[in-house]
Motif scaffolding. Structure first.
Motif, PDB file in Angstrom:
ATOM      1  N   ARG A  61     103.689  35.739  56.464  1.00 37.93           N
ATOM      2  CA  ARG A  61     102.670  36.744  56.764  1.00 37.93           C
ATOM      3  C   ARG A  61     102.025  37.313  55.499  1.00 37.93           C
ATOM      4  NH1 ARG A  61     102.040  38.863  61.740  1.00 37.93           N
ATOM      5  NH2 ARG A  61     100.794  40.769  61.807  1.00 37.93           N
ATOM      6  N   TYR A  62     102.848  37.510  54.473  1.00 38.10           N
ATOM      7  CA  TYR A  62     102.372  38.261  53.301  1.00 38.10           C
ATOM      8  C   TYR A  62     102.483  37.507  51.985  1.00 38.10           C
ATOM      9  CZ  TYR A  62     102.713  42.101  56.618  1.00 38.10           C
ATOM     10  OH  TYR A  62     102.565  42.906  57.710  1.00 38.10           O
ATOM     11  N   TYR A  99     109.662  35.134  57.957  1.00 37.66           N
ATOM     12  CA  TYR A  99     108.549  35.861  58.583  1.00 37.66           C
ATOM     13  C   TYR A  99     107.648  36.557  57.564  1.00 37.66           C
ATOM     14  CZ  TYR A  99     111.242  35.485  62.992  1.00 37.66           C
ATOM     15  OH  TYR A  99     111.934  35.050  64.087  1.00 37.66           O
ATOM     16  N   LEU A 100     108.260  37.315  56.639  1.00 35.99           N
ATOM     17  CA  LEU A 100     107.442  38.076  55.684  1.00 35.99           C
ATOM     18  C   LEU A 100     106.696  37.143  54.743  1.00 35.99           C
ATOM     19  CD1 LEU A 100     109.869  41.055  55.000  1.00 35.99           C
ATOM     20  CD2 LEU A 100     107.662  41.191  56.138  1.00 35.99           C
ATOM     21  N   TRP A 124     117.583  27.709  64.347  1.00 37.31           N
ATOM     22  CA  TRP A 124     117.560  28.922  65.179  1.00 37.31           C
ATOM     23  C   TRP A 124     118.893  29.110  65.911  1.00 37.31           C
ATOM     24  CZ3 TRP A 124     114.608  33.131  65.897  1.00 37.31           C
ATOM     25  CH2 TRP A 124     114.771  33.871  67.089  1.00 37.31           C
ATOM     26  N   HIS A 141     117.435  38.009  63.304  1.00 36.01           N
ATOM     27  CA  HIS A 141     116.093  38.529  63.043  1.00 36.01           C
ATOM     28  C   HIS A 141     115.974  38.976  61.586  1.00 36.01           C
ATOM     29  CE1 HIS A 141     112.223  40.362  63.876  1.00 36.01           C
ATOM     30  NE2 HIS A 141     112.635  41.484  63.314  1.00 36.01           N
ATOM     31  N   CYS A 166     110.121  48.754  57.471  1.00 35.84           N
ATOM     32  CA  CYS A 166     109.915  49.292  58.824  1.00 35.84           C
ATOM     33  C   CYS A 166     110.211  50.793  58.908  1.00 35.84           C
ATOM     34  CB  CYS A 166     110.789  48.550  59.824  1.00 35.84           C
ATOM     35  SG  CYS A 166     110.317  46.814  59.933  1.00 35.84           S
ATOM     36  N   GLN A 179     121.502  38.582  67.622  1.00 37.09           N
ATOM     37  CA  GLN A 179     120.031  38.477  67.654  1.00 37.09           C
ATOM     38  C   GLN A 179     119.434  39.304  66.519  1.00 37.09           C
ATOM     39  OE1 GLN A 179     119.593  40.076  71.658  1.00 37.09           O
ATOM     40  NE2 GLN A 179     118.935  38.073  72.418  1.00 37.09           N
ATOM     41  N   ARG A 222     113.449  37.504  58.852  1.00 37.24           N
ATOM     42  CA  ARG A 222     112.488  38.349  58.124  1.00 37.24           C
ATOM     43  C   ARG A 222     112.613  38.106  56.621  1.00 37.24           C
ATOM     44  NH1 ARG A 222     109.309  42.624  60.125  1.00 37.24           N
ATOM     45  NH2 ARG A 222     109.269  43.745  58.176  1.00 37.24           N
TER      46      ARG A 222
END
Lengths: 344, 280
Positions: free
Chosen positions: A310-311, A306-307, A224, A298, A251, A294, A302
């Motif tokens: 989640r998916y 993240y994706l 991070w 991000h 998005c 930032q 993603r």
């Protein structure tokens, strides 16, 4: 469902028939645009350029348009509000496997919990005729993302095996369409040709991710604070180009547009980008990703974590469009992931 | 891709509601009471939010300030800040708006049942918290000891003054209030930031859940105070603010690391927030 082989001439006839009969809806195909390629409505099969490297914009724009009206309303004591869903049938020809993977991510995002009628009704009515990418763009890295070939997400998949196209049949819908064309049953020898052509194409990718794609989430988890994000973001213009060309960026923003006569108006959604400075800003003025590093971080999270979590689909398919579009030459996720790994 | 969808199921389609009451709370805040044209309930849980539409202007996410125990209508308390909320402040009784929702997870009512509760509200953090405070008061026997702390910047910024008065005299909970500063003698109550109220309440940290809603700066100090008092990290509950544009986990604006504030939030425990690097 039996895989088929079709001669190039007969494929042209098949495409012209699809255009003429609209049997699968409006025919959209990949075609040349100056020295580049893009998807657009096809007037005839001669316009179709299945030998392309990359489309300027991914085919997601047909399911998730840049701007899409979602409501129409009339003002009044009690406003009259109507949902707007354009779900005309479309047949997309020449979609690369990595762009198909992008559409599958859209299905997961927009078709899972809280299914979105605007996107999913178009998807349900559409036909996807893919084509294997045999001449990858120099910035692409789909081979190392495992997305250069796909076995799902298409009705038909074409592979150029010389004089003919090998036709991998993916769905019953695809099967009934190709049955109308003049084809031969694919033999084991044809399938071998297809597999060899695909394998040879993998070797043509010039950018390599120096890890397995499923190692990216752990790499990001552990980094991070990586300096790579700051170094890369230092020259970022926050222009959002990387997002605007991305097949997996899902998005949007929602805006109202009152009509000139002030009798009513429309609400529309349009592509938005987490790399733009105001994306995470709230009305009070607080901006939760105020600094470009930032936002850069991000986006990378993603794409790489993240994706996926989640998916179940990675948020990057290795098409390389962001790297092509980025003026500052910082956008390629492969490059960032590699740098983080090397810095360890 | 087997689900059958129709345009009527559009995620963007709001229900029409009528503004039946407007009340000024302070110079910048008003409370708006709405009733659906179709007579149905909103059906929210405390801590959930709605997307309110003014056609021609847009939509904004607003937490519901009324408790679900209040039937037949619902209230949104709103600070005039952006284009939608400023326009909302100009609306009068009888105006029609669009409402989508309720959205979000809301406060964990089931977890809180039978437990002691410490409410900590800073400024307009009172708006979402008021829904839960009134829910708890209306279902008083389901909960243990209740302490409520409320702080705002000045006496002029106190909100829901009638309600504060009720809570002050209510025997069902201990209510303490403070203002950060006061330059005149119009205020005879506590002066000082909200953490100065902590020594004045006693609670059993093992049985208590703290529900904290306020500006980001307040969280830092209040959480430290809660931890000092011995509360476990998963007994500290907060509600976070983000730009929730769609409310249905699609548009990406409210994302906090890998979570969507409109789906997994806006209510999180401190234990969760601690692992979310972008949370506060």
């Amino acid at each position: 469902m039996q895989n088929r082989v079709i001669s190039k001439k007969d494929l042209a006839g098949f495409v012209d028939d699809l255009i003429k009969t609209k049997a699968a809806g409006e025919v959209i195909g990949i075609q040349a645009k100056d020295s580049k390629f893009n998807f657009g409505p096809l007037k005839n099969a001669a316009e179709l350029r299945l030998d392309y490297d990359i489309a300027l914009l991914p085919p997601k724009k047909y399911f998730f348009p840049q701007i899409e009206t979602v409501l129409k309303y009339e003002f009044g004591a009690t406003p009259k509000v109507e949902p707007v869903v354009n779900d005309k049938a479309m047949c997309l020809i020449g979609v690369h496997p990595f762009d198909i993977r992008g559409l599958l991510l859209f299905d997961a995002v927009y078709g899972g919990a809280n299914p979105d009628a605007n996107l999913m009704m178009k998807r349900q009515k559409s036909v996807i005729i893919g084509v294997d990418c045999l001449t990858p763009n120099p910035k692409a890295f789909a081979a190392s993302m495992g997305t250069a070939v796909t076995d799902e997400g298409f009705d038909l998949m074409l592979t150029d095996i010389g004089n003919d196209y090998f036709v991998t049949v993916g769905t019953n819908k695809g099967d009934s369409l190709i049955k109308k064309a003049k084809t031969k049953e694919a033999t084991a020898a044809d399938q071998e040709k297809r597999d060899k052509v695909r394998k040879d194409a993998l070797k043509k990718y010039q950018v390599t991710l120096k890890m397995k794609p499923d190692e990216i989430p752990a790499l990001l988890d552990a980094n991070w604070e990586s300096k790579v994000f700051n170094d890369k973001a230092a020259t970022c213009f926050s222009c959002g180009s990387c997002v605007m060309v991305c097949p997996t960026c899902v998005c949007f923003d929602v805006q109202d547009d009152p009509a000139l006569n002030l009798k009513g108006g429309e609400r529309y959604r349009r592509w938005d980008a987490c790399m733009l400075s105001e994306f995470a800003k709230v009305a009070s003025g607080e901006n939760f990703r105020e600094h470009k590093e930032q936002r850069f971080r991000h986006r990378m999270y993603r794409k790489g974590k993240y994706l996926l979590e989640r998916y179940k689909y990675l948020g990057c398919v290795g098409c390389g469009r962001c790297a092509i579009a980025c003026l500052a030459q910082i956008a390629s996720p492969a490059e960032t992931f590699n740098l983080i790994k090397e810095a360890k | 891709m087997v689900m059958q969808l129709s345009a009527k199921q559009s995620l963007h389609l709001p229900r029409i509601a009528e503004l039946i009451r407007v009340e000024k709370l302070s110079d910048r805040e008003k409370v708006f009471e709405f009733k659906f044209d179709d007579g149905k309930e909103l059906g929210q849980m405390p801590g959930q939010f709605v997307e309110i539409s003014i056609f021609g202007v847009g939509e904004a996410p607003i937490s519901v300030t009324s408790s679900p125990t209040h039937r037949g209508s619902f209230e949104l308390a709103v600070r005039a800040t952006g284009s939608l909320t400023n326009k909302l402040h100009t609306l009068e009784k009888g105006a029609k708006v669009g409402i989508r929702g309720p959205f979000g997870n809301g406060f964990p009512i089931q977890t809180l049942k039978g437990k002691d509760i410490l409410f900590v509200a800073g400024g307009i953090g009172l708006f979402p918290l008021r829904s839960l405070i009134n829910y708890v008061l209306d279902n008083r026997k389901d909960f243990g000891e209740v302490n409520t702390l409320f702080g705002c910047r000045s006496p002029q910024e106190r909100l829901f003054i009638g309600q504060l008065q009720e809570w002050n005299t209510c025997k069902d909970m201990c209510f303490l209030e403070t203002v950060d500063r006061c330059s005149d003698d119009s205020w005879t109550g506590n002066v000082g930031v909200i953490t100065t109220l902590f020594p004045k309440v006693s609670f059993d940290p093992a049985k208590t859940y703290a529900i904290v809603v306020g500006p980001p700066i307040m969280y830092r100090f209040v959480i430290a105070e809660c931890l000092k008092k011995g509360l476990a990290e998963d007994h500290i509950i907060m509600s976070l603010e983000r730009r929730m544009k769609c409310g249905v986990g699609k548009c990406g604006h409210c994302q906090i690391n890998g979570l969507y504030c409109c789906q997994e939030g806006p209510v999180f425990t401190y234990a969760q927030v601690k692992s979310l690097k972008e949370a506060v």
